[in-house]
Design a protein around this motif. Sequence first.
Motif, PDB file in Angstrom:
ATOM      1  N   SER A 290      -3.690   6.172  -4.513  1.00  0.00           N
ATOM      2  CA  SER A 290      -4.333   4.940  -4.995  1.00  0.00           C
ATOM      3  C   SER A 290      -4.328   4.914  -6.522  1.00  0.00           C
ATOM      4  CB  SER A 290      -5.781   4.843  -4.493  1.00  0.00           C
ATOM      5  OG  SER A 290      -5.797   4.861  -3.089  1.00  0.00           O
ATOM      6  N   CYS A 291      -4.498   6.079  -7.131  1.00  0.00           N
ATOM      7  CA  CYS A 291      -4.468   6.158  -8.598  1.00  0.00           C
ATOM      8  C   CYS A 291      -3.079   5.792  -9.124  1.00  0.00           C
ATOM      9  CB  CYS A 291      -4.833   7.564  -9.076  1.00  0.00           C
ATOM     10  SG  CYS A 291      -6.583   7.912  -8.897  1.00  0.00           S
ATOM     11  N   VAL A 292      -2.034   6.251  -8.430  1.00  0.00           N
ATOM     12  CA  VAL A 292      -0.677   5.888  -8.862  1.00  0.00           C
ATOM     13  C   VAL A 292      -0.547   4.362  -8.852  1.00  0.00           C
ATOM     14  CG1 VAL A 292       1.792   6.041  -8.319  1.00  0.00           C
ATOM     15  CG2 VAL A 292       0.329   8.048  -8.002  1.00  0.00           C
ATOM     16  N   ALA A 293      -1.073   3.743  -7.800  1.00  0.00           N
ATOM     17  CA  ALA A 293      -0.990   2.277  -7.702  1.00  0.00           C
ATOM     18  C   ALA A 293      -1.730   1.613  -8.867  1.00  0.00           C
ATOM     19  CB  ALA A 293      -1.568   1.820  -6.369  1.00  0.00           C
ATOM     20  N   HIS A 294      -2.943   2.092  -9.165  1.00  0.00           N
ATOM     21  CA  HIS A 294      -3.698   1.522 -10.294  1.00  0.00           C
ATOM     22  C   HIS A 294      -2.888   1.644 -11.583  1.00  0.00           C
ATOM     23  CE1 HIS A 294      -7.719   0.440  -8.739  1.00  0.00           C
ATOM     24  NE2 HIS A 294      -7.463   1.340  -7.804  1.00  0.00           N
ATOM     25  N   ASN A 295      -2.289   2.823 -11.779  1.00  0.00           N
ATOM     26  CA  ASN A 295      -1.538   3.046 -13.021  1.00  0.00           C
ATOM     27  C   ASN A 295      -0.331   2.116 -13.118  1.00  0.00           C
ATOM     28  OD1 ASN A 295      -3.388   4.987 -13.569  1.00  0.00           O
ATOM     29  ND2 ASN A 295      -2.027   6.739 -13.215  1.00  0.00           N
ATOM     30  N   ALA A 310      -0.521  -8.429  -8.655  1.00  0.00           N
ATOM     31  CA  ALA A 310      -1.147  -7.129  -8.929  1.00  0.00           C
ATOM     32  C   ALA A 310      -1.582  -6.483  -7.619  1.00  0.00           C
ATOM     33  CB  ALA A 310      -2.344  -7.319  -9.859  1.00  0.00           C
ATOM     34  N   HIS A 311      -2.174  -7.279  -6.739  1.00  0.00           N
ATOM     35  CA  HIS A 311      -2.584  -6.813  -5.405  1.00  0.00           C
ATOM     36  C   HIS A 311      -1.363  -6.256  -4.657  1.00  0.00           C
ATOM     37  CE1 HIS A 311      -4.697  -8.222  -1.391  1.00  0.00           C
ATOM     38  NE2 HIS A 311      -4.006  -7.114  -1.210  1.00  0.00           N
ATOM     39  N   GLY A 312      -0.260  -6.997  -4.712  1.00  0.00           N
ATOM     40  CA  GLY A 312       0.962  -6.598  -4.001  1.00  0.00           C
ATOM     41  C   GLY A 312       1.523  -5.271  -4.485  1.00  0.00           C
ATOM     42  N   ILE A 313       1.395  -5.008  -5.788  1.00  0.00           N
ATOM     43  CA  ILE A 313       1.902  -3.725  -6.312  1.00  0.00           C
ATOM     44  C   ILE A 313       1.095  -2.572  -5.706  1.00  0.00           C
ATOM     45  CG2 ILE A 313       2.121  -2.320  -8.420  1.00  0.00           C
ATOM     46  CD1 ILE A 313       2.809  -4.976  -9.889  1.00  0.00           C
ATOM     47  N   HIS A 314      -0.213  -2.769  -5.605  1.00  0.00           N
ATOM     48  CA  HIS A 314      -1.035  -1.734  -4.945  1.00  0.00           C
ATOM     49  C   HIS A 314      -0.500  -1.459  -3.546  1.00  0.00           C
ATOM     50  CE1 HIS A 314      -4.468  -1.027  -7.646  1.00  0.00           C
ATOM     51  NE2 HIS A 314      -4.357  -2.287  -7.995  1.00  0.00           N
ATOM     52  N   LEU A 315      -0.300  -2.539  -2.784  1.00  0.00           N
ATOM     53  CA  LEU A 315       0.101  -2.353  -1.381  1.00  0.00           C
ATOM     54  C   LEU A 315       1.455  -1.662  -1.293  1.00  0.00           C
ATOM     55  CD1 LEU A 315      -1.028  -5.589   0.503  1.00  0.00           C
ATOM     56  CD2 LEU A 315      -2.350  -3.698  -0.408  1.00  0.00           C
ATOM     57  N   TYR A 316       2.361  -2.047  -2.174  1.00  0.00           N
ATOM     58  CA  TYR A 316       3.696  -1.429  -2.150  1.00  0.00           C
ATOM     59  C   TYR A 316       3.580   0.081  -2.371  1.00  0.00           C
ATOM     60  CZ  TYR A 316       8.463  -0.172  -2.860  1.00  0.00           C
ATOM     61  OH  TYR A 316       9.679   0.438  -2.714  1.00  0.00           O
ATOM     62  N   VAL A 317       2.806   0.442  -3.382  1.00  0.00           N
ATOM     63  CA  VAL A 317       2.677   1.876  -3.698  1.00  0.00           C
ATOM     64  C   VAL A 317       2.010   2.617  -2.534  1.00  0.00           C
ATOM     65  CG1 VAL A 317       1.672   3.563  -5.289  1.00  0.00           C
ATOM     66  CG2 VAL A 317       2.674   1.449  -6.184  1.00  0.00           C
ATOM     67  N   HIS A 318       0.986   1.993  -1.932  1.00  0.00           N
ATOM     68  CA  HIS A 318       0.318   2.647  -0.785  1.00  0.00           C
ATOM     69  C   HIS A 318       1.331   2.948   0.311  1.00  0.00           C
ATOM     70  CE1 HIS A 318      -3.817   0.625  -1.835  1.00  0.00           C
ATOM     71  NE2 HIS A 318      -3.372   1.410  -2.801  1.00  0.00           N
ATOM     72  N   LYS A 319       2.138   1.938   0.650  1.00  0.00           N
ATOM     73  CA  LYS A 319       3.106   2.116   1.749  1.00  0.00           C
ATOM     74  C   LYS A 319       4.174   3.141   1.356  1.00  0.00           C
ATOM     75  CE  LYS A 319       1.371  -0.837   4.658  1.00  0.00           C
ATOM     76  NZ  LYS A 319       0.672  -0.369   5.844  1.00  0.00           N
ATOM     77  N   HIS A 320       4.533   3.132   0.081  1.00  0.00           N
ATOM     78  CA  HIS A 320       5.537   4.093  -0.393  1.00  0.00           C
ATOM     79  C   HIS A 320       5.125   5.530  -0.054  1.00  0.00           C
ATOM     80  CE1 HIS A 320       8.505   5.928  -3.118  1.00  0.00           C
ATOM     81  NE2 HIS A 320       7.526   6.763  -3.431  1.00  0.00           N
ATOM     82  N   TYR A 321       3.825   5.785  -0.168  1.00  0.00           N
ATOM     83  CA  TYR A 321       3.336   7.140   0.099  1.00  0.00           C
ATOM     84  C   TYR A 321       2.866   7.334   1.540  1.00  0.00           C
ATOM     85  CZ  TYR A 321       3.595   8.002  -4.895  1.00  0.00           C
ATOM     86  OH  TYR A 321       4.049   8.178  -6.173  1.00  0.00           O
ATOM     87  N   GLY A 322       3.100   6.336   2.395  1.00  0.00           N
ATOM     88  CA  GLY A 322       2.793   6.510   3.814  1.00  0.00           C
ATOM     89  C   GLY A 322       1.373   6.150   4.211  1.00  0.00           C
ATOM     90  N   ALA A 323       0.617   5.483   3.319  1.00  0.00           N
ATOM     91  CA  ALA A 323      -0.734   5.059   3.714  1.00  0.00           C
ATOM     92  C   ALA A 323      -0.597   3.934   4.739  1.00  0.00           C
ATOM     93  CB  ALA A 323      -1.522   4.580   2.501  1.00  0.00           C
ATOM     94  N   GLU A 324      -1.427   3.978   5.760  1.00  0.00           N
ATOM     95  CA  GLU A 324      -1.325   2.980   6.830  1.00  0.00           C
ATOM     96  C   GLU A 324      -1.968   1.659   6.440  1.00  0.00           C
ATOM     97  OE1 GLU A 324      -2.441   6.091   7.255  1.00  0.00           O
ATOM     98  OE2 GLU A 324      -1.367   7.035   8.917  1.00  0.00           O
ATOM     99  N   ASP A 325      -2.973   1.710   5.564  1.00  0.00           N
ATOM    100  CA  ASP A 325      -3.807   0.518   5.379  1.00  0.00           C
ATOM    101  C   ASP A 325      -4.606   0.663   4.087  1.00  0.00           C
ATOM    102  OD1 ASP A 325      -5.043  -1.857   6.071  1.00  0.00           O
ATOM    103  OD2 ASP A 325      -5.571  -1.206   8.082  1.00  0.00           O
ATOM    104  N   GLU A 326      -5.504  -0.276   3.859  1.00  0.00           N
ATOM    105  CA  GLU A 326      -6.499  -0.130   2.796  1.00  0.00           C
ATOM    106  C   GLU A 326      -7.852   0.055   3.499  1.00  0.00           C
ATOM    107  OE1 GLU A 326      -3.995  -2.655   2.466  1.00  0.00           O
ATOM    108  OE2 GLU A 326      -3.118  -0.938   1.436  1.00  0.00           O
TER     109      GLU A 326
END
Length: 536
Positions: A290-295, A310-326
């Motif tokens: 999540s910190c990577v996404a914020h950065n 900005a919201h979309g960049i967070h989601l992209y980074v989350h999925k990149h690292y395999g997070a299922e959701d927020e």
Amino acid sequence: MKQYLFFVVWIIIFNPIARTQTDLPNDYLSKDFHKGRREAFRALMPENSVAAVFSYSEKVFSNDVNYFYHPNPDLYYLTGYKEPKAVLLIFKELQSSISQNYNELFFVRKRDAIKETWEGRRLGVEGVKENLGFTHVYEGKEFYDFSVDFSKFDVIIHDEFPVDVSDDETGYDVFGLMESFRIKANIDYNRDKIKLQNLLKSLKRSLSVDNLAYFMSYCKKLSMVNAEVRSDPIIKRVINNPDASEMNKIKADIKIKPKGIDYFKDITRTLREVKKEEELVLLRKAVKLSCVAHNEVIKSATPEMSENKAHGIHLYVHKHYGAEDEGYAPIVGAGANGCILHYDANIRQKLNNDLLLMDVGAEYHGYTADVTRTFPATGKFSPEQKAIYEIVYEAQEEVFKICREGTPFSALNTVASAVIAKGLLKLGIIKDEMEVRTYYPHGCSHYLGLDVHDKGMYGPLKTNSVITVEPGIYIPANSACDKKWWNIGVRIEDDILILKDGYENLSEMSPRKWSEIEKLAGKKSKFNELGLPEIK
Ligand code: GLY
Ligand code: MN
Ligand code: MN
């Protein structure tokens, strides 16, 4: 038509969908972890008791489409099962029937070839035995007739029954399982009675001269519409204008039996507050990614950017690292929107010269981060933005100083509030420390884990619990202060692992100091170079 029938029959007979998927992440919690949690749960149960834990209901998103299913964190914690339509029974003592001995029973969703073709794989009874390490597993439809004599237990432990449970009328979705349980366990589920019991509980807790008038009018109102409340002898006495000595007698006469629900809450809060090492691995990963996404957003933002992007960049980074959701609806609000505590529309087209408040946390294998960063879209704080930011930063720093085992939970907010009050007084935004709640209307901390507002006892801090530290200042337009402060909203939120003599900031990968944020904002991000085509 014939071909279709053949296809359906073939599917039903052979169920070609493999029960488990291959090439999955290899860092899920182990079945031994979940087994250990059930043992810890059992150890805290009173003598001669049984506990029932139900899955969450599915929820409609639109017509015949459901929301992405989110398991009940308590059931997931105890089993690792992520599907709906299940109930787990945990027994304090070993139970014996003619054919078997058991101390837990798990009723789960059955396999269904056609449904799995449309909706996805199910573990079914055999899959739960193999993958989750249970021995006594049955299909949900067997629950009603299963011979468990609930009447012999001194305590039947269960959570509150939610009101918004959908009913597919099969009798063995979670609605049916709850109904069966209430019948089998003889649990009086009259909603009027529950209201009355809650009323009595709150009377016992806080009946005083100050709030008596409020309680009396509330009881009167409820008596008018509710026969249970109307006929209760204690409520009759409350309505009858008691004096102070009668009030004390009333309070003493209110008897609240220890209930299964209280046991459930206490046990799950006690266990889930303190994280095991396996949980911390997942929590650390959720927070770091999540910190990577914020950065990345801080680096890529410009005054031209939209909140949505900005919201979309967070989601992209989350999925990149395999997070299922927020773990909660992302809050990405600029200026005035940053002053709305749980703003989640995220639709403003341009950030302009405003601060962007981003409270976004990924959920990774069930564990959620909860991180907030606030930064200027221009890359440089204005003097007013910086002045407010510095107060919030200092409040966080002061709270960090008392983050260690043993600190009373309430002390965190006391410290944050005092720093913010002092800072706002100095800037002339408030005239009296008492006004601090106008601009800092929430608490400083909560537990974090499987739920964003996780379960815990809210007593002295414990080693290996994880909390947030999230002071904030929000000054909406038309506030009673100089208008140069209007539409500045700042929150800084970090995820803190409590240790015996201090703490570890799990979210330190994303900078908090204003100068470091400006430095980061001066860098470029890959997201600046996406070059997606314009759509007219
Ligand atoms: N994101 C919700 C909270 O900070 O509590
Ligand atoms: Mn929070
Ligand atoms: Mn938050």
